[in-house]
Design a protein around this motif. Structure first.
Motif, PDB file in Angstrom:
ATOM      1  N   ALA B 208       0.891  -1.177  -0.046  1.00  0.00           N
ATOM      2  CA  ALA B 208      -0.132   0.147  -0.060  1.00  0.00           C
ATOM      3  C   ALA B 208       0.945   1.141   0.056  1.00  0.00           C
ATOM      4  N   ASP B 209       0.420   2.276  -0.654  1.00  0.00           N
ATOM      5  CA  ASP B 209       0.973   3.491  -0.632  1.00  0.00           C
ATOM      6  C   ASP B 209       0.052   4.539   0.137  1.00  0.00           C
ATOM      7  N   ILE B 210       0.504   4.910   1.095  1.00  0.00           N
ATOM      8  CA  ILE B 210      -0.307   5.939   1.924  1.00  0.00           C
ATOM      9  C   ILE B 210       0.149   7.425   1.925  1.00  0.00           C
ATOM     10  N   GLU B 211      -0.545   8.194   1.803  1.00  0.00           N
ATOM     11  CA  GLU B 211      -0.109   9.845   2.255  1.00  0.00           C
ATOM     12  C   GLU B 211      -0.392  10.211   3.443  1.00  0.00           C
ATOM     13  N   MET B 212       0.986  10.752   3.949  1.00  0.00           N
ATOM     14  CA  MET B 212       0.717  10.828   5.449  1.00  0.00           C
ATOM     15  C   MET B 212       1.772  11.744   6.020  1.00  0.00           C
ATOM     16  N   LYS B 213       1.760  12.775   6.578  1.00  0.00           N
ATOM     17  CA  LYS B 213       2.767  13.277   7.270  1.00  0.00           C
ATOM     18  C   LYS B 213       3.248  12.724   8.461  1.00  0.00           C
ATOM     19  N   ALA B 214       4.625  12.362   8.405  1.00  0.00           N
ATOM     20  CA  ALA B 214       5.198  11.717   9.540  1.00  0.00           C
ATOM     21  C   ALA B 214       6.727  12.417   9.485  1.00  0.00           C
ATOM     22  N   ASP B 215       7.317  12.144  10.757  1.00  0.00           N
ATOM     23  CA  ASP B 215       8.667  12.422  10.629  1.00  0.00           C
ATOM     24  C   ASP B 215       9.774  11.455  11.004  1.00  0.00           C
ATOM     25  N   PHE B 216       9.263  10.223  10.529  1.00  0.00           N
ATOM     26  CA  PHE B 216      10.250   9.110  10.807  1.00  0.00           C
ATOM     27  C   PHE B 216      11.482   9.373   9.659  1.00  0.00           C
ATOM     28  N   PRO B 217      12.603   8.638  10.243  1.00  0.00           N
ATOM     29  CA  PRO B 217      13.795   8.945   9.246  1.00  0.00           C
ATOM     30  C   PRO B 217      13.596   8.294   8.087  1.00  0.00           C
ATOM     31  N   PRO B 218      14.554   8.747   7.074  1.00  0.00           N
ATOM     32  CA  PRO B 218      14.345   8.081   5.695  1.00  0.00           C
ATOM     33  C   PRO B 218      15.300   6.890   5.978  1.00  0.00           C
ATOM     34  N   GLU B 219      14.644   5.576   6.324  1.00  0.00           N
ATOM     35  CA  GLU B 219      15.300   4.303   6.674  1.00  0.00           C
ATOM     36  C   GLU B 219      14.290   3.047   6.247  1.00  0.00           C
ATOM     37  N   ARG B 220      14.995   2.299   6.056  1.00  0.00           N
ATOM     38  CA  ARG B 220      14.029   1.131   5.584  1.00  0.00           C
ATOM     39  C   ARG B 220      13.732   0.212   6.846  1.00  0.00           C
ATOM     40  N   TRP B 221      12.501   0.081   7.289  1.00  0.00           N
ATOM     41  CA  TRP B 221      12.171  -0.483   8.553  1.00  0.00           C
ATOM     42  C   TRP B 221      11.534  -1.772   8.028  1.00  0.00           C
ATOM     43  N   PHE B 222      11.996  -3.020   8.599  1.00  0.00           N
ATOM     44  CA  PHE B 222      11.424  -4.085   8.572  1.00  0.00           C
ATOM     45  C   PHE B 222      11.319  -4.841   9.690  1.00  0.00           C
ATOM     46  N   TRP B 223      10.003  -5.559   9.918  1.00  0.00           N
ATOM     47  CA  TRP B 223       9.537  -6.044  11.150  1.00  0.00           C
ATOM     48  C   TRP B 223       9.412  -7.551  10.761  1.00  0.00           C
ATOM     49  N   PHE B 224      10.018  -8.492  11.700  1.00  0.00           N
ATOM     50  CA  PHE B 224       9.413  -9.831  11.707  1.00  0.00           C
ATOM     51  C   PHE B 224       8.882  -9.939  12.951  1.00  0.00           C
ATOM     52  N   GLU B 225       7.561 -10.642  12.862  1.00  0.00           N
ATOM     53  CA  GLU B 225       6.673 -10.856  13.860  1.00  0.00           C
ATOM     54  C   GLU B 225       6.243  -9.476  14.897  1.00  0.00           C
ATOM     55  N   PRO B 226       6.104  -8.476  14.137  1.00  0.00           N
ATOM     56  CA  PRO B 226       5.861  -7.299  14.778  1.00  0.00           C
ATOM     57  C   PRO B 226       4.588  -7.366  15.896  1.00  0.00           C
ATOM     58  N   PRO B 227       4.641  -6.572  16.886  1.00  0.00           N
ATOM     59  CA  PRO B 227       3.399  -6.595  17.688  1.00  0.00           C
ATOM     60  C   PRO B 227       2.196  -6.275  17.146  1.00  0.00           C
ATOM     61  N   PHE B 228       2.171  -5.502  16.061  1.00  0.00           N
ATOM     62  CA  PHE B 228       1.124  -4.798  15.480  1.00  0.00           C
ATOM     63  C   PHE B 228       0.631  -5.684  14.403  1.00  0.00           C
ATOM     64  N   HIS B 229       1.071  -6.765  13.936  1.00  0.00           N
ATOM     65  CA  HIS B 229       0.849  -7.414  13.010  1.00  0.00           C
ATOM     66  C   HIS B 229       1.020  -9.107  13.132  1.00  0.00           C
ATOM     67  N   PHE B 278      -4.044   9.538   7.572  1.00  0.00           N
ATOM     68  CA  PHE B 278      -3.327   9.107   6.582  1.00  0.00           C
ATOM     69  C   PHE B 278      -4.611   9.004   5.376  1.00  0.00           C
ATOM     70  N   GLU B 279      -4.065   8.919   4.361  1.00  0.00           N
ATOM     71  CA  GLU B 279      -5.083   8.425   2.985  1.00  0.00           C
ATOM     72  C   GLU B 279      -4.325   7.303   2.179  1.00  0.00           C
ATOM     73  N   ILE B 280      -5.092   6.333   1.783  1.00  0.00           N
ATOM     74  CA  ILE B 280      -4.546   5.426   0.824  1.00  0.00           C
ATOM     75  C   ILE B 280      -4.632   5.809  -0.366  1.00  0.00           C
ATOM     76  N   ASP B 281      -3.521   5.836  -1.198  1.00  0.00           N
ATOM     77  CA  ASP B 281      -3.129   6.146  -2.446  1.00  0.00           C
ATOM     78  C   ASP B 281      -3.231   5.226  -3.580  1.00  0.00           C
ATOM     79  N   TRP B 282      -3.028   4.090  -2.972  1.00  0.00           N
ATOM     80  CA  TRP B 282      -2.655   2.708  -3.956  1.00  0.00           C
ATOM     81  C   TRP B 282      -2.803   1.512  -3.197  1.00  0.00           C
ATOM     82  N   VAL B 283      -3.201   0.613  -3.630  1.00  0.00           N
ATOM     83  CA  VAL B 283      -3.359  -0.860  -2.753  1.00  0.00           C
ATOM     84  C   VAL B 283      -3.101  -2.047  -3.864  1.00  0.00           C
TER      85      VAL B 283
END
Lengths: 67, 520
Positions: B208-229, B278-283
């Motif tokens: 999914a592409d979402i449109e959102m204002k967020a100040d996360f750093p420009p890094e690749r974040w990957f989760w194995f077995e995250p608490p949220f999913h 946020f708004e969904i741009d593409w899924v």
């Protein structure tokens, strides 16, 4: 003085990992566990250092305690 | 900011306006990143092309977003690299988390002295738009034909022909070389009945592409077995214009149509981004596949990019691999069309890029297996690596959330060599030239005109058919090209891969290596 190497020491670790999975391919759960047991004994003999093996056993236990 | 899709104009092709056209040197099918880049590459070498595309807009959805350093160097040679880097989100740090703790971090460009960054994220629609605009800098050489759909292909000994459907009817076009850049579902591959063998991984991912204002750093974040999913994996990546890419593993049983519904997508994303609006741009929902053609060259029809090979996406090896195909093929086609080399040179594209595709497939298949282990030993070892990663550095390196695209070194062949192994491995024959700062700019900016004989601290011998470049080595050039040697001569191919190198060489040795590199 720690004897166990904890830093990366295995060249092409992804290649080894793939070979490890290939070795298990087609085995039943029990056969797969038995393969691992034989492998541990083979590798322990190769390491040949009781202190390093004692540390390895402790590390394996410790990493399994996180739940 | 949502992307405003601009429709490219359709024009009645010459044969349907009553203007007969002769056989073209090269016809490119597909105006995606690969087809467009190939048209530009050939135009920079003076080769005219017709580009046929069944559509008339750029890619819908962000699709390929991660462009690797080597691709950016190629785009720079094609005249669009700086624009892409300026627009894209530059990143080099990847963080991998297991449950709630970080288990692995990588820095993709730990050394300085390169013009291009390790990676940028830039939506495929921007990349295609910039490439179309660049094509328009060559009005006499690149003929872009939108809403021109290839419906049949004919193959002959020394040419090929395509039947093309347009809003004004059908016409036939002949070409010395027909270049199938028509994507993963390649209609030409199907028309020719070619086997696309490989592996399908029984897993589905929501993208999914979402449109959102967020100040996360420009890094690749990957989760194995995250608490949220619940028990699955997830990826978050920043794109320009406040667009964020989210990938969520769904499992094989998921129904793609159900999962794509907003009422199912929104709660999942909400768990990652919290209460930010946020708004969904593409899924989209996709499965992982690694496949390739047995051969990329079929007489005068040549497959380039996804039509020739597909990989699962973690590792950014699809789009980047395709651009490296272009890099390899462009100069060879130009040399064959100019009569400077025989068709054997095109066979070296087949061998070298199959090698590249195999390396990409190997790496992406391994990452996929780590992310989606089968029950039994695969799952046990995966979980063991993640459990150990918090306790021992060696296991962190085994955590595999994708090994990100690196260019391959072409293997030894009659087209490559000789080598002097006393010189550094980083610039061995077959490898792409490592960039380095030189007076007034960058090394790769100086290697853009066909073959180059590079003299480092030595006078390059004069060889017909190759440019000469003498540079006095600074610390970067010395480390990457000389090592302990006081001077060296390198023969560099037009795709900026090293063809051969010597500590000392005369004109005859260099000329012989140049002939070999051209397959002459």
């Amino acid at each position: 003085m720690a004897k166990l190497i904890r830093e990366p020491n295995l060249p092409d670790q992804d290649g080894f990992y793939a070979e490890l999975l290939v070795a298990h391919r087609g085995l039943s759960e029990a056969e797969s566990h038995a393969l691992d047991a034989r492998l541990v004994l083979i590798l322990a003999n190769h390491v040949g250092d009781r202190e390093a093996l004692r540390e390895a056993l402790a590390l394996a236990r410790e990493a399994g305690a996180d739940g | 900011m949502r992307y405003a899709y601009e429709e490219f104009p359709y024009e009645t092709p010459p044969p349907l306006r009553g203007a007969a056209e002769g056989r073209k040197p090269a016809v490119i099918v597909g105006a995606g990143p690969v087809g467009l880049a190939l048209a530009i590459d050939l135009a920079t070498r003076g080769v005219p092309t017709v580009v046929l595309d069944d559509n008339n807009v750029v890619s819908v959805g962000s699709r390929a977003i991660c462009w690797a350093k080597r691709t950016l160097e190629i785009f720079d040679r094609l005249g669009v690299g700086e624009r892409m880097v300026a627009k894209g989100v530059t990143w080099k740090i990847g963080r991998t988390r297991h449950r709630d703790r970080e288990v692995f971090q990588f820095d993709l460009l730990p050394e300085d002295g390169h013009k291009a960054p390790a990676f940028i994220n830039l939506q495929q629609y921007h990349v295609e738009q910039y490439l179309v605009e660049r094509c328009r800098d060559f009005p006499a050489l690149i003929d872009l034909r939108f809403r021109n759909r290839v419906t049949a292909v004919e193959r002959f000994g020394a040419h090929a022909a395509a039947t093309v459907e347009t809003p004004d009817g059908a016409y036939r076009i002949e070409a010395d070389w027909l270049l199938a850049c028509d994507g993963a579902g390649s209609p030409i591959r199907r028309m020719m009945g070619l086997d696309f063998a490989g592996e399908l991984f029984e897993e589905r991912f929501l993208i999914a592409d979402i449109e959102m204002k967020a100040d996360f750093p420009p890094e690749r974040w990957f989760w194995f077995e995250p608490p949220f999913h619940n028990g699955q994996s997830a990826l978050l990546h920043k794109q320009p214009d406040d667009i964020w890419r989210i990938d969520l593993q769904l499992g094989w049983d998921a129904d793609p149509d159900v999962e794509k519904r907003p009422e199912n997508v929104i709660p999942r994303i909400r768990k990652i981004v919290g209460d930010r609006p946020f708004e969904i741009d593409w899924v989209s929902v996709y499965t992982f596949q690694c496949r390739r053609l047995e051969r990329f060259v079929h007489g005068r029809v040549v497959f380039v990019g996804d039509s020739a090979h597909i990989v699962s996406p973690f590792g950014a090896r699809g789009g980047n691999g395709g651009i490296q195909d272009v890099d390899n093929l462009g100069w060879k086609l130009a040399a064959v069309l100019a009569g400077e080399a025989g068709p054997a040179l095109i066979e070296s594209y087949d061998a070298e890029r199959r090698h590249g595709a195999d390396e990409n497939i190997l790496n992406s298949a391994r990452a996929t297996k780590f992310m989606t282990p089968a029950e039994g030993a695969e799952r046990r070892y995966r979980d063991a690596v993640l459990a150990l990663a918090g306790h021992a550095p060696f296991a962190r390196r085994m955590v595999n959330s994708g090994r990100l695209s690196l260019p391959c070194a072409y293997p030894p062949s009659p087209f490559i060599g000789p080598d002097d192994p006393a010189l550094p491995v980083a610039s061995a024959p077959g490898r792409p030239c490592p960039d380095a700062p030189v007076e007034g700019g960058w090394l790769l900016e100086r290697l853009r005109n066909g073959f180059t004989v590079l003299g480092l601290g030595a006078e390059p011998p004069e060889v017909p058919g190759a440019a000469r470049l003498r540079l006095e080595p600074g610390p970067h050039l010395r480390a990457r090209y000389l090592g302990e040697a006081p001077s060296a001569i390198y023969l560099i191919r037009p795709d900026q891969h090293v063809a051969a190198r010597w500590r000392e060489a005369g004109a005859e040795a260099v000329a012989a290596a140049l002939r070999a590199a051209k397959g002459a």
